[in-house]
Design a protein around this motif. Structure first.
Motif, PDB file in Angstrom:
ATOM      1  N   THR A 176       3.218  -2.510  -0.455  1.00 26.72           N
ATOM      2  CA  THR A 176       3.253  -2.953   0.935  1.00 26.72           C
ATOM      3  C   THR A 176       2.282  -2.178   1.815  1.00 26.72           C
ATOM      4  N   PHE A 177       2.276  -0.851   1.668  1.00 18.98           N
ATOM      5  CA  PHE A 177       1.478   0.007   2.537  1.00 18.98           C
ATOM      6  C   PHE A 177       0.246   0.584   1.865  1.00 18.98           C
ATOM      7  N   GLY A 178       0.089   0.373   0.544  1.00 19.56           N
ATOM      8  CA  GLY A 178      -1.029   0.974  -0.163  1.00 19.56           C
ATOM      9  C   GLY A 178      -0.919   2.476  -0.252  1.00 19.56           C
ATOM     10  N   ASP A 179       0.310   2.996  -0.195  1.00 19.36           N
ATOM     11  CA  ASP A 179       0.521   4.439  -0.119  1.00 19.36           C
ATOM     12  C   ASP A 179       1.765   4.802  -0.923  1.00 19.36           C
ATOM     13  N   LYS A 180       1.647   5.803  -1.787  1.00 17.18           N
ATOM     14  CA  LYS A 180       2.807   6.291  -2.528  1.00 17.18           C
ATOM     15  C   LYS A 180       3.074   7.760  -2.199  1.00 17.18           C
ATOM     16  N   ASP A 181       2.618   8.195  -1.024  1.00 14.03           N
ATOM     17  CA  ASP A 181       2.839   9.567  -0.583  1.00 14.03           C
ATOM     18  C   ASP A 181       4.326   9.893  -0.622  1.00 14.03           C
ATOM     19  N   ASP A 182       4.661  11.061  -1.181  1.00 11.32           N
ATOM     20  CA  ASP A 182       6.066  11.440  -1.356  1.00 11.32           C
ATOM     21  C   ASP A 182       6.821  11.476  -0.034  1.00 11.32           C
ATOM     22  N   ILE A 183       6.152  11.953   1.025  1.00 15.90           N
ATOM     23  CA  ILE A 183       6.829  12.047   2.325  1.00 15.90           C
ATOM     24  C   ILE A 183       7.191  10.656   2.826  1.00 15.90           C
ATOM     25  N   GLY A 249     -11.411 -10.387   5.539  1.00 15.66           N
ATOM     26  CA  GLY A 249     -11.692 -10.844   4.186  1.00 15.66           C
ATOM     27  C   GLY A 249     -11.378  -9.835   3.098  1.00 15.66           C
ATOM     28  N   GLN A 250     -10.853  -8.658   3.489  1.00 13.50           N
ATOM     29  CA  GLN A 250     -10.507  -7.639   2.501  1.00 13.50           C
ATOM     30  C   GLN A 250      -9.070  -7.175   2.731  1.00 13.50           C
ATOM     31  N   TRP A 251      -8.403  -6.842   1.646  1.00 14.90           N
ATOM     32  CA  TRP A 251      -7.055  -6.292   1.775  1.00 14.90           C
ATOM     33  C   TRP A 251      -6.774  -5.379   0.586  1.00 14.90           C
ATOM     34  N   LYS A 252      -6.043  -4.334   0.857  1.00 13.00           N
ATOM     35  CA  LYS A 252      -5.688  -3.384  -0.199  1.00 13.00           C
ATOM     36  C   LYS A 252      -4.205  -3.432  -0.529  1.00 13.00           C
TER      37      LYS A 252
END
Length: 493
Positions: A176-183, A249-252
């Motif tokens: 969803t957020f493109g982020d797996k940061d532990d915090i 036109g771009q998405w992560k």
């Protein structure tokens, strides 16, 4: 004290008048039989209790929920008739009388409309197109990291439910957020846990039975609303970060994809036009609906395998035959899942016996209809008892027994309703099934599941049913690595 008493009396009189008027209008219809009593929803194991009522009343009947009647469906046939054959008649949602902000923007609880259809299409596209190519590699990567963490605790009792919950939350955060940061993962995980606990509290749940109580002071409802505000703050922060970095036109990740989809719709004149609030609530549904449900199914699977070590042994033999005890991740592809038939059958059997949302979410009739010859008036609340359907003796032989082999019998096309069906089928089903396959395959490939040193097996009896999910009682498991030296494999630390 006089004024509140008069207000309560007025509300009771209005509710009673409404009930009498409804009864008068329905007197000429052929309605499903009515179960006697008013306290059905206070039963500790509600799905099983509702299914047991079919012995006297048949698979379709009514029960009273406060001052209104609710129709319960308890078989494959009746649920499919309503939600598939006559899906347009039963695609609505009832209003939630408590603590649910932006209900018209909500995908899971929002009512059926052109806007809802556009909202569902956008969210489904984000999942199936926006992150389709990255979904399996991501689940594989996070599962491998999970197994490494578990390997560091080898032999020690582990509270596996929390570990699964953090894993599935990591998957949703990354997609969803493109982020797996532990915090971030722990922040979102804590928020979801707070919401689910507050939502399932009796002081909130009773508002579904007696809606006018929402006008009285309710600390449980106030707590739920505070947690919802915290949830919305987290999502708003992510929306801002994504809008600031958005490139056309771009998405992560899914959030990028949905924001661009909303922007494209604004250029049209669709009646179902969407805006940022719909993206916000899609994210909420992904987290609340996609974290604990999958983690709970994984936990139920571990519990059943601890009770049935012979099935676990066969699963490991299947994995070793197809993959080898330490095969590289490139050999484990979801598109080849039918090469592991027993694993797929085990997942299906756990979903059958322990559907995480056993009563689905309530439906509402958008117009007058019928089920099994009974008249169903417009605006009737419908409860599909998924667990009851999964125990239907007309479909399943010895339905109460854990028997994955039933799904391996040639010539039988057995399917459960554990993710719902029809227009309101669970949007996250493809992701959930992928996670179940990858996590269980890697877990059983790397470890043997053992009970704690005292030999205590987990209870297969669910917690008392409150809220929406069918929760497992807390338990511990030991994960013994399978790549021990030959002289060590006979040890049982």
């Amino acid at each position: 004290m006089v004024l509140p008493g008069l207000l309560l009396l007025l509300l009771l009189l209005l509710a009673g008048t409404r009930w009498l008027w409804g009864w008068w209008k329905l007197r000429s219809l052929r309605l499903p039989p009515l179960a006697p009593g008013f306290l059905h929803f206070l039963q500790p194991n509600l799905p099983t209790y509702l299914f047991d009522l079919t012995q006297k009343l048949g698979p379709v009947y009514r029960i009273r929920m406060g001052l209104q009647d609710v129709v319960v469906l308890n078989s494959n046939r009746t649920i499919k008739e309503a939600l598939i054959q006559k899906w347009a008649d039963f695609a609505g949602r009832p209003q939630i009388p408590y603590g649910k902000k932006n209900l018209d923007l909500d995908l899971s609880l929002g009512d059926y409309s052109l806007t809802w259809k556009a909202h569902k299409k956008l969210s489904r596209s984000a999942l199936m197109l926006g992150v389709r190519d990255s979904m399996e590699p991501l689940v594989e990567e996070l599962t491998q990291e999970f197994c490494e963490r578990m390997r560091a605790q080898a032999g020690a009792p582990v509270a596996i439910q929390k570990e699964f919950s953090l894993l599935t939350c990591s998957v949703i955060c990354y997609l969803t957020f493109g982020d797996k940061d532990d915090i971030l993962v722990h922040t979102v995980h804590s928020c979801v846990q707070d919401l689910l606990q507050a939502w399932s509290h009796w002081s909130v749940q009773i508002l579904e039975i007696i809606p006018f109580l929402r006008f009285l002071p309710n600390p449980g409802l106030w707590k739920l609303k505070r947690f919802q505000e915290n949830r919305d703050d987290i999502v708003r922060e992510q929306l801002k970060l994504h809008k600031d970095s958005l490139v056309a036109g771009q998405w992560k990740d899914m959030l990028d994809y949905m924001l661009q989809g909303v922007e494209q719709q604004r250029e049209g004149t669709d009646a179902g036009q969407l805006h940022e609030g719909h993206v916000h609530m899609s994210v909420v549904d992904l987290f609340v609906g996609g974290t604990e449900t999958t983690a709970t199914t994984l936990s139920w699977t571990v519990a059943f395998l601890l009770h049935h070590p012979e099935i676990q042994k066969r699963l490991q033999e299947e994995l070793d035959l197809k993959l080898g005890p330490s095969a590289p991740s490139s050999q484990l592809l979801y598109k080849n899942r039918m090469q592991l038939p027993l694993l797929m059958a085990t997942i299906a059997e756990v979903l059958r016996l322990r559907p995480v949302v056993p009563l689905a979410l309530p439906h509402r009739t958008t117009r007058a209809s019928s089920i099994s010859g009974y008249d169903i008036p417009k605006d009737t609340i419908i409860i599909p008892n998924i667990q009851g359907a999964n125990l239907d003796e007309m479909v399943w032989e010895l339905p109460g027994q854990f028997c994955p082999d039933r799904f391996l019998e040639p010539g039988k096309d057995l399917k459960t309703l554990s993710f719902g069906c029809g227009a309101r089928v669970c949007l996250g089903e493809p992701l959930a099934r992928l996670e179940l396959f990858v996590v269980l395959a890697r877990l059983l490939q790397a470890f043997t599941l053992l009970p704690p040193p005292d030999g205590t097996l987990p209870s297969l009896k669910p917690q008392n049913f409150t809220g929406v999910n069918l929760l497992i009682r807390p338990f511990q498991v030991r994960l013994q690595p399978r790549n021990l030296m030959p002289q060590d494999q006979g040890q049982n630390p």
